[in-house]
Design a protein around this motif. Structure first.
Motif, PDB file in Angstrom:
ATOM      1  N   GLN A 138       0.716  -1.155   0.052  1.00 30.96           N
ATOM      2  CA  GLN A 138       0.062  -0.011  -0.076  1.00 30.96           C
ATOM      3  C   GLN A 138       0.967   1.292   0.001  1.00 30.96           C
ATOM      4  N   SER A 139       1.977   1.408   0.816  1.00 35.40           N
ATOM      5  CA  SER A 139       2.525   2.563   0.866  1.00 35.40           C
ATOM      6  C   SER A 139       3.903   2.306   0.224  1.00 35.40           C
ATOM      7  N   GLN A 140       4.341   1.057   0.380  1.00 42.62           N
ATOM      8  CA  GLN A 140       5.806   0.565  -0.358  1.00 42.62           C
ATOM      9  C   GLN A 140       5.539  -0.593  -0.853  1.00 42.62           C
ATOM     10  N   MET A 141       6.011  -0.665  -2.215  1.00 47.73           N
ATOM     11  CA  MET A 141       5.535  -1.767  -2.928  1.00 47.73           C
ATOM     12  C   MET A 141       6.794  -2.816  -2.951  1.00 47.73           C
ATOM     13  N   LYS A 142       6.481  -4.176  -2.716  1.00 48.82           N
ATOM     14  CA  LYS A 142       7.402  -5.318  -2.481  1.00 48.82           C
ATOM     15  C   LYS A 142       7.177  -6.090  -3.850  1.00 48.82           C
ATOM     16  N   ARG A 143       8.386  -6.446  -4.677  1.00 53.14           N
ATOM     17  CA  ARG A 143       8.182  -7.321  -5.629  1.00 53.14           C
ATOM     18  C   ARG A 143       8.068  -8.800  -5.368  1.00 53.14           C
ATOM     19  N   PHE A 144       7.221  -9.593  -6.033  1.00 55.15           N
ATOM     20  CA  PHE A 144       7.061 -10.999  -5.739  1.00 55.15           C
ATOM     21  C   PHE A 144       6.975 -11.775  -7.079  1.00 55.15           C
ATOM     22  N   VAL A 145       7.772 -12.870  -7.101  1.00 54.46           N
ATOM     23  CA  VAL A 145       7.703 -13.774  -8.452  1.00 54.46           C
ATOM     24  C   VAL A 145       6.629 -14.844  -8.163  1.00 54.46           C
ATOM     25  N   VAL A 146       5.875 -15.090  -8.860  1.00 54.01           N
ATOM     26  CA  VAL A 146       4.702 -16.074  -8.621  1.00 54.01           C
ATOM     27  C   VAL A 146       4.676 -16.844  -9.966  1.00 54.01           C
ATOM     28  N   PRO A 147       4.239 -18.259  -9.697  1.00 54.27           N
ATOM     29  CA  PRO A 147       4.007 -19.164 -10.869  1.00 54.27           C
ATOM     30  C   PRO A 147       2.904 -18.832 -11.771  1.00 54.27           C
ATOM     31  N   LEU A 148       3.050 -18.987 -12.993  1.00 49.54           N
ATOM     32  CA  LEU A 148       1.897 -18.504 -13.974  1.00 49.54           C
ATOM     33  C   LEU A 148       0.596 -19.254 -13.624  1.00 49.54           C
ATOM     34  N   SER A 149       0.703 -20.421 -12.954  1.00 49.70           N
ATOM     35  CA  SER A 149      -0.301 -21.396 -12.781  1.00 49.70           C
ATOM     36  C   SER A 149      -1.265 -20.558 -11.903  1.00 49.70           C
ATOM     37  N   PHE A 150      -1.049 -19.665 -11.207  1.00 47.78           N
ATOM     38  CA  PHE A 150      -1.803 -18.699 -10.448  1.00 47.78           C
ATOM     39  C   PHE A 150      -2.806 -18.305 -11.158  1.00 47.78           C
ATOM     40  N   LEU A 151      -2.503 -17.938 -12.257  1.00 47.79           N
ATOM     41  CA  LEU A 151      -3.673 -17.090 -13.255  1.00 47.79           C
ATOM     42  C   LEU A 151      -4.723 -17.676 -13.727  1.00 47.79           C
TER      43      LEU A 151
END
Length: 97
Positions: free
Chosen positions: A40-53
């Protein structure tokens, strides 16, 4: 049915733009995954599997991202409008399935 087709098209457009703008970070993302920014105030980057789509809960987050940001994501990748804690909880539940 028509709504699902629209959702799939929107997801593909969002990913295409996000992934193309992240070419400089492409080496950080393993094949079969994609990066999202959460917070919300500070963005954090996550790497997630395409299967989540394929998961309806994740698709709901992407719909909210589309409503809030359209296809203009300020971080360059897909920006998810939720708290980091809520995202981590969702990812842990999706990872168990």
């Amino acid at each position: 049915m028509r709504q699902m087709e629209h959702m799939n098209m929107a997801i593909r457009q969002m990913l295409r733009r996000s992934l193309s703008s992240e070419k400089r970070l492409a080496t950080d993302v393993p094949k079969g995954h994609f990066a999202v920014y959460v917070g919300q105030s500070q963005m954090k980057r996550f790497v997630v599997p395409l299967s989540f789509l394929n998961n309806p809960l994740f698709q709901d987050l992407l719909s909210r991202a589309e409503e809030e940001f359209g296809f203009n994501h300020p971080m360059g990748g897909i920006t998810i409008p939720c708290s980091e804690d809520a995202f981590v909880d969702l990812v842990s539940r999706l990872s168990r399935t």
